[in-house]
Write a protein that holds these residues in place. Structure first.
Motif, short mmCIF file in Angstrom:
data_model
loop_
_atom_site.label_atom_id
_atom_site.label_comp_id
_atom_site.label_asym_id
_atom_site.label_seq_id
_atom_site.Cartn_x
_atom_site.Cartn_y
_atom_site.Cartn_z
N HIS A 248 0.78 6.20 -11.16
CA HIS A 248 0.38 5.10 -12.04
C HIS A 248 -1.10 4.80 -11.83
CE1 HIS A 248 4.54 3.91 -13.12
NE2 HIS A 248 4.84 4.19 -11.85
N ILE A 249 -1.61 3.99 -12.72
CA ILE A 249 -2.91 3.34 -12.51
C ILE A 249 -2.63 1.89 -12.16
CG2 ILE A 249 -5.08 2.61 -13.61
CD1 ILE A 249 -4.97 5.12 -15.30
N TYR A 250 -3.24 1.43 -11.09
CA TYR A 250 -2.94 0.10 -10.54
C TYR A 250 -4.15 -0.82 -10.71
CZ TYR A 250 0.58 3.04 -8.32
OH TYR A 250 1.59 3.94 -8.09
N LYS A 251 -3.88 -2.08 -11.01
CA LYS A 251 -4.93 -3.08 -11.12
C LYS A 251 -4.68 -4.16 -10.06
CE LYS A 251 -4.42 -4.29 -15.41
NZ LYS A 251 -4.69 -4.89 -16.75
N ILE A 252 -5.58 -4.23 -9.06
CA ILE A 252 -5.45 -5.20 -7.97
C ILE A 252 -6.37 -6.38 -8.28
CG2 ILE A 252 -5.55 -5.56 -5.49
CD1 ILE A 252 -5.44 -2.53 -5.13
N HIS A 253 -5.79 -7.56 -8.43
CA HIS A 253 -6.58 -8.74 -8.78
C HIS A 253 -7.48 -9.13 -7.62
CE1 HIS A 253 -7.29 -13.05 -9.88
NE2 HIS A 253 -7.44 -12.48 -11.07
N LEU A 254 -8.75 -9.40 -7.92
CA LEU A 254 -9.74 -9.66 -6.87
C LEU A 254 -9.63 -11.07 -6.30
CD1 LEU A 254 -12.81 -7.93 -8.53
CD2 LEU A 254 -11.17 -6.98 -6.91
N GLY A 255 -8.85 -11.93 -6.95
CA GLY A 255 -8.64 -13.27 -6.41
C GLY A 255 -7.40 -13.35 -5.55
N SER A 256 -6.26 -12.96 -6.11
CA SER A 256 -4.99 -13.11 -5.40
C SER A 256 -4.58 -11.88 -4.60
CB SER A 256 -3.88 -13.44 -6.41
OG SER A 256 -3.68 -12.34 -7.30
N GLY A 257 -5.11 -10.70 -4.99
CA GLY A 257 -4.65 -9.47 -4.36
C GLY A 257 -3.35 -8.95 -4.94
N ASN A 258 -2.81 -9.61 -5.96
CA ASN A 258 -1.58 -9.16 -6.60
C ASN A 258 -1.86 -7.96 -7.52
OD1 ASN A 258 -0.05 -11.07 -5.29
ND2 ASN A 258 -0.23 -12.56 -6.95
N ILE A 259 -0.80 -7.21 -7.86
CA ILE A 259 -0.97 -5.90 -8.50
C ILE A 259 -0.21 -5.82 -9.82
CG2 ILE A 259 -0.75 -3.40 -8.15
CD1 ILE A 259 -0.44 -4.06 -5.11
N LEU A 260 -0.87 -5.21 -10.81
CA LEU A 260 -0.22 -4.84 -12.07
C LEU A 260 -0.34 -3.33 -12.24
CD1 LEU A 260 -1.63 -7.60 -14.47
CD2 LEU A 260 0.65 -7.54 -13.41
N MET A 261 0.66 -2.72 -12.91
CA MET A 261 0.64 -1.28 -13.17
C MET A 261 0.45 -1.02 -14.67
SD MET A 261 3.61 0.23 -10.61
CE MET A 261 4.95 -0.73 -11.35
N GLU A 262 -0.48 -0.15 -14.97
CA GLU A 262 -0.67 0.26 -16.37
C GLU A 262 0.42 1.27 -16.73
OE1 GLU A 262 -4.62 1.67 -17.00
OE2 GLU A 262 -5.54 -0.29 -16.63
N PRO A 263 0.80 1.39 -18.01
CA PRO A 263 0.10 0.82 -19.18
C PRO A 263 0.62 -0.54 -19.62
CG PRO A 263 1.73 2.37 -19.94
CD PRO A 263 1.83 2.38 -18.44
N ASN A 264 1.77 -1.00 -19.10
CA ASN A 264 2.39 -2.22 -19.65
C ASN A 264 2.24 -3.43 -18.72
OD1 ASN A 264 4.00 -1.21 -17.67
ND2 ASN A 264 5.95 -1.55 -18.74
N ASP A 265 1.32 -3.35 -17.77
CA ASP A 265 1.07 -4.45 -16.82
C ASP A 265 2.34 -4.90 -16.11
OD1 ASP A 265 -1.61 -4.42 -17.23
OD2 ASP A 265 -1.68 -6.20 -18.50
N GLN A 266 3.12 -3.92 -15.67
CA GLN A 266 4.32 -4.23 -14.88
C GLN A 266 3.88 -4.72 -13.50
OE1 GLN A 266 7.03 -0.96 -14.45
NE2 GLN A 266 8.06 -1.88 -12.68
N TYR A 267 4.52 -5.79 -13.04
CA TYR A 267 4.15 -6.37 -11.74
C TYR A 267 4.68 -5.52 -10.60
CZ TYR A 267 4.02 -9.65 -7.81
OH TYR A 267 3.80 -10.23 -6.60
N LEU A 268 3.83 -5.27 -9.59
CA LEU A 268 4.21 -4.52 -8.40
C LEU A 268 4.07 -5.44 -7.19
CD1 LEU A 268 4.93 -1.96 -6.80
CD2 LEU A 268 2.49 -1.35 -6.84
N CYS A 269 5.17 -5.69 -6.51
CA CYS A 269 5.16 -6.58 -5.35
C CYS A 269 5.02 -5.77 -4.07
CB CYS A 269 6.45 -7.41 -5.31
SG CYS A 269 6.55 -8.53 -3.90
N ILE A 270 3.90 -5.95 -3.38
CA ILE A 270 3.69 -5.34 -2.06
C ILE A 270 3.28 -6.47 -1.13
CG2 ILE A 270 2.32 -3.75 -0.68
CD1 ILE A 270 2.01 -1.98 -3.08
N VAL A 271 4.07 -6.69 -0.09
CA VAL A 271 3.80 -7.76 0.87
C VAL A 271 3.09 -7.14 2.07
CG1 VAL A 271 4.77 -9.58 2.29
CG2 VAL A 271 5.84 -8.99 0.11
N PRO A 272 1.85 -7.52 2.35
CA PRO A 272 1.11 -6.93 3.47
C PRO A 272 1.66 -7.38 4.81
CG PRO A 272 -0.16 -8.71 2.52
CD PRO A 272 1.03 -8.52 1.62
N ASP A 273 1.53 -6.49 5.79
CA ASP A 273 1.88 -6.83 7.16
C ASP A 273 0.65 -7.46 7.79
OD1 ASP A 273 2.65 -7.07 9.75
OD2 ASP A 273 2.98 -4.94 10.12
#
Length: 843
Positions: A772-797
């Motif tokens: 996929h192509i991933y978009k990591i938000h520069l404010g929250s660090g949350n992630i969307l996946m292209e092409p349909n901006d599906q949310y990807l939940c990754i919890v950092p350790d």
């Protein structure tokens, strides 16, 4: 309540003639009748029957007291009203002078049915009987007689041993019993017994039991006085007694033994004990209590601390610091673990000069209670007044260097050498033998140099804590716009063994006597300007020094400093060259007295509270019990400017959104205001640097505590009515902190491994993976996946060096979200190598 003869001493009853017995029965009956029928406003002592008894001599009143106790002894649970009245009447008589003998007092105790059969006494075991008042009578009797007879002393010894395991009123009973037993015993060691409900009390009793008879009297005299530490501070009389007892034993001996007891208190585990309470309606309430030391022994521990206050050395000060932090540890549903003992430790530290002030400064960063932080500030101010310097200056003077020179200390141990260094803010120890590095401390030294190794470890820990404390103090000091004379700066910062590691990586504004200034950074063992050009030695012309802030410079100069840091790979201990700047905006000029820039956010209240306290703000958690009316703002005093900053918040009052103690989980944010004498101050009149730093703090609160930063909030019980807010914050416009992060990433990404597959695009770091192509938000660090901006939940350790980002050079410390963004980018560029099933199911 009836006691067997085995449970009380077999004491003969006093002989009373039948006629007098009948008369006493009539007196008791009349007393009880009048007590039960009196109005609420009528005092017991105003009853005619009671006044008639008081008109008689002390011997007669003593016989009435025995008759009242006899009647109480015969009461059943159904007679509770009569029993209560009898107890009040007897108590009233015992406040006067009674003509009773030792046998009479023993008879009273026998009639009280003081059962010694249960292993752990309850403070409610003797509900009506005025035991404490009777003991007060016995104490007066003993003082008058000079010494009690052995039967009564034996009984009181039995009472002392039993009450030693109790709490509440039993503590007072135990102390009064000790006092009586110690009357008239000048040639004997004082009688002292401690509650054995915790390791501290047990060890004190074992210590006394194991003492040589010649040492017992002086030690028992000291320990007995510890039980009197019931006030906030020692009285002048108690202070004198503690010092005299310490001198009688010997200060060195008290110091050595006291160190062992303080270490025990620091080491006692705080154990959570699950509890279950069942209500009559079938409701079950589960909660926890936390065991540390008993109420009685916490008082004794205060006496120990007050004693050691006047003999403290470096080791004791460090133990007091450790114990202080433990006492103010927050316990769910309770608050601080042991406030009284913690306050005693703070007092002891405050009375130990600059070493004590240094310890107060270190421990302040670990304490979140606002009133305690104010207490520490007051102690530091008191010490500064003694020395005739400002509180900031006394904190400068109090910082220890631990023997470091330019952040480095070498210690030889036979054939081995240990080197303690402060590198990038971390205190580390490396070992060598004959110039060859070793992986760890040599095993051989653990047997031959155990104490030295322990001291080295303590120095490493304290150096790390002190470095972190001073770094955070500097980070909070921009708002003060403090200027220091050059000699002061040179002594306490630039040439200081520890703080030089902070000062030499920061930019400083050097003011000359003629009013000019120049900005300088220490690079390659010399001062350089923003263009990297060497500067002459500042000491010859510089008058004062100020920690540089980007608001003091033009944007081009700020960018030039950032380039210099990156070129030399210099990591600043705090955000300075990359620090966010907050300027007044047109909307804020229009609203004039308040800013809505940080309004309409949803924050996790406990996280917000912790951050606010860490940055020096004052805030009180809002709960469902008060609807938030008593605390609707976090405030920051700005004494240098005569201002107070306010960040208004209100509770999110949704069904069930509070914890077991009634504290709301979430708060919503509102205005930022500045006030002077509780009156709003127009924002254009607020000093720009103060405004910028306050807004930066508030942006930090939002940037960290917002529910929008929680990748699991939407899916794990997040409030439905705030889903739109979560979406807009998680993937919306960037705040100033995020904008600064974006600038840093624009310079960093092209130089990193991810640079070939990543780019900054709008508000996102866009990463091309294999799937996929991933978009990591520069404010929250949350992630969307292209092409349909599906949310990807990754919890950092957050507890580990996450996913390889720790090796990336960052020009400043302290931006956890920046590290998380880089870590996620490194992970997602190789998404074909991910093995975590939770992530794979989303891909």
């Amino acid at each position: 309540m009836a006691a067997t003869k085995k449970e009380v001493l077999d004491v003969p009853a006093p002989t009373i003639a039948n006629a007098e017995f009948d008369e006493l029965q009539r007196v008791v009956a009349e007393l009880v009748t009048q007590a039960l029928s009196k109005s609420y406003d009528t005092k017991l002592t105003e009853l005619t029957a009671y006044q008639a008894v008081r008109a008689q001599d002390a011997a007669y009143q003593g016989r009435v007291a025995l008759a009242l106790a006899t009647a109480m002894n015969q009461c059943t649970p159904a007679d509770y009203r009569s029993g209560y009245a009898l107890g009040e009447l007897l108590g009233a008589l015992l406040r006067g002078t009674l003509g009773l003998t030792e046998d009479d007092y023993l008879r009273l105790f026998q009639l009280y049915n003081l059962s010694f059969s249960t292993a752990v006494p309850s403070p409610y075991l003797w509900p009506y009987f005025p035991v404490a008042l009777t003991l007060a009578q016995v104490a007066r009797f003993a003082k008058k007689q000079g010494r009690l007879g052995q039967p009564l002393r034996d009984y009181l010894g039995q009472l002392l041993r039993y009450s030693a395991n109790g709490q509440g009123d039993l503590i007072k009973i135990r102390l009064k019993t000790q006092e009586i037993l110690n009357l008239g015993g000048e040639n004997e060691a004082p009688t002292v017994a401690f509650v054995e409900g915790d390791p501290f009390g047990k060890q004190l009793n074992q210590f006394l039991a194991g003492l040589d008879p010649s040492a017992l009297p002086v030690w028992a005299s000291l320990l007995q006085r510890w039980q009197k530490a019931t006030t906030g501070q020692p009285t002048a009389k108690l202070r004198k007694e503690l010092d005299a007892a310490t001198a009688a034993i010997g200060p060195d001996t008290v110091r050595q033994q006291g160190r062992a007891w303080l270490q025990l208190l620091a080491d006692i585990p705080v154990v959570e004990q699950p509890q279950v309470h069942e209500y009559g309606n079938g409701t079950v309430y589960n909660y926890s209590t936390w065991d540390f030391v008993t109420e009685s022994n916490a008082t004794v521990a205060k006496g120990l601390v007050w004693t050691l206050q006047t003999v403290a050395d470096r080791a004791l000060i460090e133990l007091l610091t450790t114990l202080t932090a433990k006492c103010f540890r927050k316990i769910p549903g309770k608050g601080p673990l042991a406030v009284g003992l913690g306050n005693a430790c703070l007092l002891a530290l405050s009375q130990n000069g600059l070493p004590g002030v240094a310890a107060l400064a270190r421990v302040r960063s670990k304490i979140r209670q606002t009133n305690t932080q104010e207490t520490i500030a007051r102690y530091i101010a008191q010490e500064s007044a003694k020395l005739g310097v400002s509180p900031a200056e006394v904190e400068d003077m109090a910082v220890p260097d631990f023997g470091l020179e330019n952040g480095r200390l070498e210690e030889p141990y036979g054939d081995y050498t240990a080197t303690l260094t402060l590198a990038d803010g971390k205190a580390e120890v490396q070992w060598q033998k004959a110039g060859k590095p070793l992986k760890s401390a040599p095993t051989a030294l653990k047997a031959t140099h155990a104490d030295e190794l322990k001291e080295l470890k303590a120095t490493q820990t304290q150096a790390q804590q002190t470095y972190s404390t001073q770094r955070d103090r500097l980070d909070r000091s921009f708002v003060e716009e403090r200027r220091m004379p050059w000699p002061w700066f040179a002594q306490y910062y630039f040439q200081h063994g520890l703080t030089s590691e902070l000062a030499r990586r920061l930019i400083w504004r050097l003011y000359n006597a003629d009013g000019t200034h120049q900005d300088a950074l220490w690079v390659d063992e010399a001062w350089h300007n923003v263009h990297g050009q060497p500067l002459p030695e500042p000491a010859t012309s510089t008058e004062t020094v100020q920690c540089w802030h980007p608001l003091l410079a033009q944007p081009a100069e700020v960018l030039a400093w950032r380039e210099l840091l990156e070129r030399h790979q210099l990591r600043q201990p705090l955000k300075q060259a990359f620090r966010e700047v907050y300027l007044l905006t047109p909307p804020e000029e229009r609203t004039n007295t308040y800013s809505n820039r940080m309004a309409a956010h949803i924050l996790k209240q406990h996280q917000f509270n912790s951050l606010a306290k860490l940055r020096g703000w004052r805030y009180r958690l809002m709960g469902a019990y008060d609807k938030g009316y008593e605390s609707d703002a976090a405030t920051l005093p700005l004494p240098v400017h005569g201002l107070k900053a306010e960040y208004w918040v209100s509770e999110v009052n949704a069904d069930g959104e509070w914890n077991d103690t009634g504290i709301y989980h979430y708060v919503s944010t509102d205005q930022v205001r500045f006030t002077r004498h509780d009156e709003p101050v127009p924002l254009p009149e607020v000093p720009p640097l103060a405004f910028s730093e306050v807004m930066r703090d508030v942006d930090l609160f939002v940037g960290v505590a917002s529910v929008g930063n929680d990748p699991q909030w939407r899916d794990n019980s997040g409030l439905a009515q705030f889903r739109d807010y979560w979406e807009s914050y998680s993937f919306g416009d960037l705040g100033e902190v995020a904008k600064s992060r974006k600038l840093a990433l624009e310079r960093l990404v092209p130089r990193l491994k991810i640079g070939k597959v990543s780019e900054i695009k709008g508000n996102f770091l866009r990463v091309k993976g294999h799937h996929h192509i991933y978009k990591i938000h520069l404010g929250s660090g949350n992630i969307l996946m292209e092409p349909n901006d599906q949310y990807l939940c990754i919890v950092p350790d957050r507890s580990a060096k996450t996913m390889g980002a720790s090796s990336v050079f960052l020009p400043f410390e302290g931006d956890a979200v920046l590290s998380i963004i880089l870590s996620k980018a490194l992970l997602l560029m190789d998404d074909d190598k991910i093995t975590d099933q939770t992530i794979l199911r989303q891909l």
